[in-house]
Scaffold this motif. Structure first.
Motif, PDB file in Angstrom:
ATOM      1  N   ASN A  66       0.977  -0.970   0.136  1.00  0.00           N
ATOM      2  CA  ASN A  66      -0.013  -0.247  -0.052  1.00  0.00           C
ATOM      3  C   ASN A  66       0.907   1.180  -0.052  1.00  0.00           C
ATOM      4  O   ASN A  66       1.761   1.485   0.772  1.00  0.00           O
ATOM      5  CB  ASN A  66      -1.011  -0.064   1.112  1.00  0.00           C
ATOM      6  CG  ASN A  66      -1.891  -1.103   1.240  1.00  0.00           C
ATOM      7  OD1 ASN A  66      -2.466  -1.402   0.334  1.00  0.00           O
ATOM      8  ND2 ASN A  66      -1.775  -2.000   2.148  1.00  0.00           N
ATOM      9  N   SER A  82       2.190   1.830  -9.279  1.00  0.00           N
ATOM     10  CA  SER A  82       0.826   1.150  -9.530  1.00  0.00           C
ATOM     11  C   SER A  82       1.472   0.150 -10.684  1.00  0.00           C
ATOM     12  O   SER A  82       1.082  -1.064 -10.454  1.00  0.00           O
ATOM     13  CB  SER A  82      -0.330   2.024 -10.054  1.00  0.00           C
ATOM     14  OG  SER A  82      -1.119   1.365 -10.677  1.00  0.00           O
ATOM     15  N   LYS A  87      -0.412  -2.804  -4.552  1.00  0.00           N
ATOM     16  CA  LYS A  87      -1.649  -3.329  -4.160  1.00  0.00           C
ATOM     17  C   LYS A  87      -2.799  -1.850  -4.224  1.00  0.00           C
ATOM     18  O   LYS A  87      -3.791  -2.527  -4.853  1.00  0.00           O
ATOM     19  CB  LYS A  87      -1.633  -3.877  -2.552  1.00  0.00           C
ATOM     20  CG  LYS A  87      -3.023  -4.407  -2.255  1.00  0.00           C
ATOM     21  CD  LYS A  87      -2.723  -5.029  -0.748  1.00  0.00           C
ATOM     22  CE  LYS A  87      -3.850  -5.758  -0.260  1.00  0.00           C
ATOM     23  NZ  LYS A  87      -3.607  -5.982   1.102  1.00  0.00           N
ATOM     24  N   SER A  88      -2.249  -0.835  -3.607  1.00  0.00           N
ATOM     25  CA  SER A  88      -2.948   0.136  -3.916  1.00  0.00           C
ATOM     26  C   SER A  88      -2.140   1.395  -3.667  1.00  0.00           C
ATOM     27  O   SER A  88      -1.090   1.274  -2.939  1.00  0.00           O
ATOM     28  CB  SER A  88      -4.206   0.097  -2.492  1.00  0.00           C
ATOM     29  OG  SER A  88      -3.777   0.477  -1.250  1.00  0.00           O
ATOM     30  N   CYS A 111      -4.120   2.672 -14.801  1.00  0.00           N
ATOM     31  CA  CYS A 111      -3.946   2.459 -13.552  1.00  0.00           C
ATOM     32  C   CYS A 111      -5.172   2.459 -12.607  1.00  0.00           C
ATOM     33  O   CYS A 111      -5.618   3.527 -12.297  1.00  0.00           O
ATOM     34  CB  CYS A 111      -2.818   3.336 -13.170  1.00  0.00           C
ATOM     35  SG  CYS A 111      -1.231   3.179 -13.917  1.00  0.00           S
ATOM     36  N   LYS A 112      -5.747   1.501 -12.404  1.00  0.00           N
ATOM     37  CA  LYS A 112      -7.323   1.558 -11.702  1.00  0.00           C
ATOM     38  C   LYS A 112      -7.103   1.547 -10.109  1.00  0.00           C
ATOM     39  O   LYS A 112      -7.955   1.555  -9.475  1.00  0.00           O
ATOM     40  CB  LYS A 112      -7.937   0.306 -12.194  1.00  0.00           C
ATOM     41  CG  LYS A 112      -8.143   0.338 -13.548  1.00  0.00           C
ATOM     42  CD  LYS A 112      -9.041  -0.567 -14.253  1.00  0.00           C
ATOM     43  CE  LYS A 112      -9.149  -0.536 -15.507  1.00  0.00           C
ATOM     44  NZ  LYS A 112      -8.627  -1.585 -16.762  1.00  0.00           N
ATOM     45  N   ASN A 113      -5.857   1.192  -9.601  1.00  0.00           N
ATOM     46  CA  ASN A 113      -5.640   0.921  -8.198  1.00  0.00           C
ATOM     47  C   ASN A 113      -5.236   2.330  -7.341  1.00  0.00           C
ATOM     48  O   ASN A 113      -4.569   2.304  -6.396  1.00  0.00           O
ATOM     49  CB  ASN A 113      -4.624  -0.118  -7.702  1.00  0.00           C
ATOM     50  CG  ASN A 113      -3.263   0.138  -8.149  1.00  0.00           C
ATOM     51  OD1 ASN A 113      -3.048   0.906  -9.068  1.00  0.00           O
ATOM     52  ND2 ASN A 113      -2.441  -0.701  -7.729  1.00  0.00           N
TER      53      ASN A 113
END
Length: 193
Positions: A66, A82, A87-88, A111-113
């Motif tokens: 994270n 990312s 992970k986030s 990059c969706k996270n």
């Protein structure tokens, strides 16, 4: 460059690529920023080879980590984290324009996270602690009552935001959290007044 042309971020005029944004390629990512000539207080700082690009190219593997990106600007560090399997990622910045451009850059690079949050380090609160923190802080000393560009505003002595990160580390970090930070010493606070 084809995706940039297809998204109308740039166009070709007289066999030259033209855009209202500066476009920098790092690995296979494209990052939009403002040009140095952009005159607004909310300028999203352009990427420099010996600073932000070097920093981004040295983001390690972030598998299952994270990540917190403080002062994210264009989002380049968050995006590289990312793409390096984070992970986030939480990316914070005080500039609404930076949040908008960073969000665009993240979506453009798939990059969706990454979650972008408009706030500064002073206001930022998180229930979770981070495995990796990146910070490319503004460190221009700005006397109170002075006009300034947000991307350079290091408060009165230039290092206050770095000091605020260190004050908040017990709330943001674990015992094995890694921190990557660019900093400089703008001078003795007693001589800066």
């Amino acid at each position: 460059i084809r995706p940039l042309l297809e998204s109308n971020i740039c166009c070709i005029i007289d066999n030259k690529i033209k855009s209202n944004f500066r476009i920098t390629k790092i690995y296979e990512t494209f990052i939009l920023t403002d040009f140095p000539s952009y005159n607004g207080k909310d300028r999203v700082w352009y990427l420099l080879e010996d600073e932000s690009i070097l920093f981004a190219k040295n983001i390690p593997d972030c598998s299952d980590k994270n990540v917190l990106d403080i002062g994210s600007g264009s989002g380049v560090l968050a995006i590289i984290a990312s793409l390096n399997n984070a992970k986030s990622v939480i990316a914070i910045d005080v500039s609404e324009r930076a949040i908008e451009i960073g969000t665009f850059n993240a979506k453009f690079n798939d990059c969706k996270n990454i979650k972008f949050v408009k706030c500064g380090i002073h206001e930022f609160k998180s229930k979770n602690k981070f495995d990796y923190i990146v910070f490319d802080p503004p460190f221009v000393p700005i006397p109170s009552g002075t006009r300034y560009i947000l991307s350079g505003y290091g408060e009165q002595y230039g290092l206050e935001l770095v000091h605020e990160l260190f004050r908040k580390l017990p709330y943001l970090s674990k015992s094995d959290t890694a921190i990557s930070i660019i900093s400089m010493s703008p001078g003795d606070k007693n001589l800066s007044i």
